[in-house]
Design an enzyme around this catalytic site. Structure first.
Site, PDB file in Angstrom:
ATOM      1  N   ASP A 170     -56.497  83.274  36.779  1.00  0.00           N
ATOM      2  CA  ASP A 170     -56.780  84.565  37.416  1.00  0.00           C
ATOM      3  C   ASP A 170     -58.287  84.816  37.286  1.00  0.00           C
ATOM      4  O   ASP A 170     -58.986  84.117  36.549  1.00  0.00           O
ATOM      5  CB  ASP A 170     -55.996  85.691  36.711  1.00  0.00           C
ATOM      6  CG  ASP A 170     -56.282  87.060  37.322  1.00  0.00           C
ATOM      7  OD1 ASP A 170     -56.380  87.159  38.566  1.00  0.00           O
ATOM      8  OD2 ASP A 170     -56.436  88.039  36.571  1.00  0.00           O
ATOM      9  N   SER A 171     -58.759  85.853  37.978  1.00  0.00           N
ATOM     10  CA  SER A 171     -60.171  86.230  37.858  1.00  0.00           C
ATOM     11  C   SER A 171     -60.482  86.759  36.462  1.00  0.00           C
ATOM     12  O   SER A 171     -61.647  86.863  36.091  1.00  0.00           O
ATOM     13  CB  SER A 171     -60.493  87.312  38.885  1.00  0.00           C
ATOM     14  OG  SER A 171     -59.618  88.400  38.716  1.00  0.00           O
ATOM     15  N   CYS A 188     -53.213  85.385  40.720  1.00  0.00           N
ATOM     16  CA  CYS A 188     -54.235  86.271  41.278  1.00  0.00           C
ATOM     17  C   CYS A 188     -53.885  86.525  42.741  1.00  0.00           C
ATOM     18  O   CYS A 188     -53.816  85.575  43.546  1.00  0.00           O
ATOM     19  CB  CYS A 188     -55.596  85.592  41.159  1.00  0.00           C
ATOM     20  SG  CYS A 188     -56.927  86.524  41.945  1.00  0.00           S
ATOM     21  N   CYS A 248     -51.568  92.831  43.080  1.00  0.00           N
ATOM     22  CA  CYS A 248     -52.633  92.350  42.201  1.00  0.00           C
ATOM     23  C   CYS A 248     -52.036  92.293  40.806  1.00  0.00           C
ATOM     24  O   CYS A 248     -51.326  93.230  40.389  1.00  0.00           O
ATOM     25  CB  CYS A 248     -53.804  93.328  42.258  1.00  0.00           C
ATOM     26  SG  CYS A 248     -55.037  93.070  40.973  1.00  0.00           S
ATOM     27  N   HIS A 289     -53.225  92.741  38.007  1.00  0.00           N
ATOM     28  CA  HIS A 289     -53.655  93.783  37.074  1.00  0.00           C
ATOM     29  C   HIS A 289     -52.739  95.022  37.141  1.00  0.00           C
ATOM     30  O   HIS A 289     -52.673  95.798  36.203  1.00  0.00           O
ATOM     31  CB  HIS A 289     -55.078  94.253  37.415  1.00  0.00           C
ATOM     32  CG  HIS A 289     -56.158  93.371  36.880  1.00  0.00           C
ATOM     33  ND1 HIS A 289     -56.408  92.121  37.395  1.00  0.00           N
ATOM     34  CD2 HIS A 289     -57.059  93.559  35.878  1.00  0.00           C
ATOM     35  CE1 HIS A 289     -57.428  91.585  36.736  1.00  0.00           C
ATOM     36  NE2 HIS A 289     -57.838  92.432  35.820  1.00  0.00           N
TER      37      HIS A 289
HETATM   38  N1  DGL Z   1     -55.753  89.919  39.269  1.00  0.00           N
HETATM   39  C1  DGL Z   1     -56.571  89.807  40.439  1.00  0.00           C
HETATM   40  C2  DGL Z   1     -55.678  89.904  41.666  1.00  0.00           C
HETATM   41  O1  DGL Z   1     -54.479  89.738  41.467  1.00  0.00           O
HETATM   42  C3  DGL Z   1     -57.633  90.791  40.223  1.00  0.00           C
HETATM   43  C4  DGL Z   1     -58.527  91.167  41.222  1.00  0.00           C
HETATM   44  C5  DGL Z   1     -59.966  91.045  41.092  1.00  0.00           C
HETATM   45  O2  DGL Z   1     -60.488  90.164  40.422  1.00  0.00           O
HETATM   46  O3  DGL Z   1     -60.582  91.847  41.782  1.00  0.00           O
HETATM   47  O4  DGL Z   1     -56.075  90.078  42.793  1.00  0.00           O
END
Ligand code: DGL
Length: 274
Positions: free
Chosen positions: A15-16, A78, A192, A194
Site C-alpha cells: 500500500d502507499s 491500495c 480506500c 484507510h
Molecule cells: N490506502 C490507499 C488507497 O487505498 C491510500 C491512498 C493514498 O495513498 O492516497 O487508495
C-alpha cells in the site's frame, strides 16, 4: 521449484502507507499459516492525489521490491493502485495479483440487489477519477452509482485521531457524505484501505447503508484464488514489514491500524532502487 516449495513462498502485500494493514490483518486472520511480506510506501504517501503516471511508477517499484522477496502472489492493498494500474502490476510480475476493486464491487452489488440497487463508492481522487469501481459495478448489473472523492479522509486517518464523537472528524465526514445520506444508498464501498479506520463515523453518517471494506473483500478473493491455484500454505504464519520511511515511525503509527501494534520485524528500504 516443485509445487510444495512454491506454496511455502510468502504472499506480498503493498500500500502507499499504513492503510493496507487493514487488508493485511483480514488476510492474516483468514490465512494464519501464510507468510506475508508487507510493504508500506510511507515516504511517498499519499498516492491518491497524484497523477496516473506517477501512481504507476510507484506501484511498479513496490511490486518489483516484493518480487525481489520471492513472493508467490500479490495483494494490492491500495484502492488507488488497484484502480489505476493493476494490469501493469500483473504484467510486470507475472504473478497472481488481486486488487480491491472487483471483489468489493461484487459484495456491494449483492447487498444492493436486495434493495434499491443504489451503491456509493468512497475513494481517493485518483480512484474516483479512474471510474474503476463504477465499471466493475456496472459489470455486476448496478447502474445507480454515487461516486464520492474524499481526499481529506487519508490525512484524517494518518495524522489525526479520528473518533465517532470528534468534532473535526464529523465535520469532514459530513462535508462528503451529507448529500449521499439523503440518497440512501443500499451499500457503500470503502474504496480506500484507510477508510475502515473511519468505519464507525461513516456508519453514523450513513446509518442504513451496508459498508463494504474493500480490503476485506480482497483478502477473501485472494484466499479463494490461492486455493484454486494450489498455492495455499499450511506451515507458515510469519509477517515481515518493510517501509520506505523510518521503521520506528512506521511501528508507532501502525498501532492505530492494528490493535496491539505490529507483530514481526520492520525494516527500512530504499524503494528508489527498485
Ligand atoms: N490506502 C490507499 C488507497 O487505498 C491510500 C491512498 C493514498 O495513498 O492516497 O487508495
Amino acid at each position: 521449484m516443485n509445487a510444495s516449495d512454491k506454496r511455502k513462498l510468502p504472499i506480498g502485500v503493498f500500500d502507499s502507507g499504513l492503510g493496507g494493514l487493514t487488508a493485511l490483518s483480514e488476510l492474516h486472520n483468514l490465512m494464519p499459516n501464510e507468510d506475508i511480506i508487507y510493504f508500506g510506501d510511507s515516504a511517498r504517501i499519499p498516492y491518491g492525489t497524484k497523477s496516473p503516471s506517477v501512481i504507476r511508477k510507484f506501484a511498479l517499484q513496490d511490486a518489483r521490491f516484493l518480487l525481489s522477496k520471492n513472493v508467490k502472489a500479490i495483494l494490492v492493498a491500495c484502492g488507488t493502485v488497484s484502480s489505476n494500474c493493476i494490469e501493469d502490476v500483473r504484467r510486470e510480475t507475472g504473478l497472481p495479483v488481486v486488487g480491491v476493486i472487483d471483489s468489493a464491487a461484487k459484495d456491494a452489488s449483492e447487498v444492493a440487489k436486495k434493495g434499491n440497487k443504489r451503491v456509493t463508492v468512497l475513494g481517493t481522487s485518483a480512484t474516483i477519477k479512474s471510474k474503476a469501481f463504477e465499471n466493475a459495478l456496472k459489470n455486476e448489473g448496478i447502474d445507480d452509482i454515487i461516486p464520492v472523492a474524499c481526499p481529506m479522509f487519508v490525512p484524517l486517518v494518518e495524522y489525526w485521531n479520528p473518533s465517532i464523537d470528534d468534532e473535526a472528524t464529523n465535520a469532514v465526514v459530513s462535508e462528503y457524505l451529507s448529500e449521499v445520506a439523503r440518497l440512501k444508498p443500499d451499500s457503500a464501498i470503502l474504496g480506500c484501505t484507510h477508510y475502515p479506520l473511519l468505519f464507525d463515523v461513516i456508519q453514523k453518517h450513513l446509518p442504513n447503508t451496508k459498508l463494504i471494506s474493500s480490503g476485506e473483500s480482497a483478502a477473501n478473493a485472494l484466499k479463494e484464488e490461492l486455493v484454486v491455484l494450489g498455492l495455499d500454505n499450511n506451515s507458515g504464519g510469519r509477517v515481515e514489514y518493510f517501509t520506505s520511511d523510518d521503521a520506528s515511525l512506521f511501528a508507532s503509527n501502525a498501532k492505530k491500524f492494528l490493535k496491539g501494534g505490529l507483530d514481526g520485524n520492520i525494516s527500512h528500504i530504499d524503494i528508489e532502487k527498485y
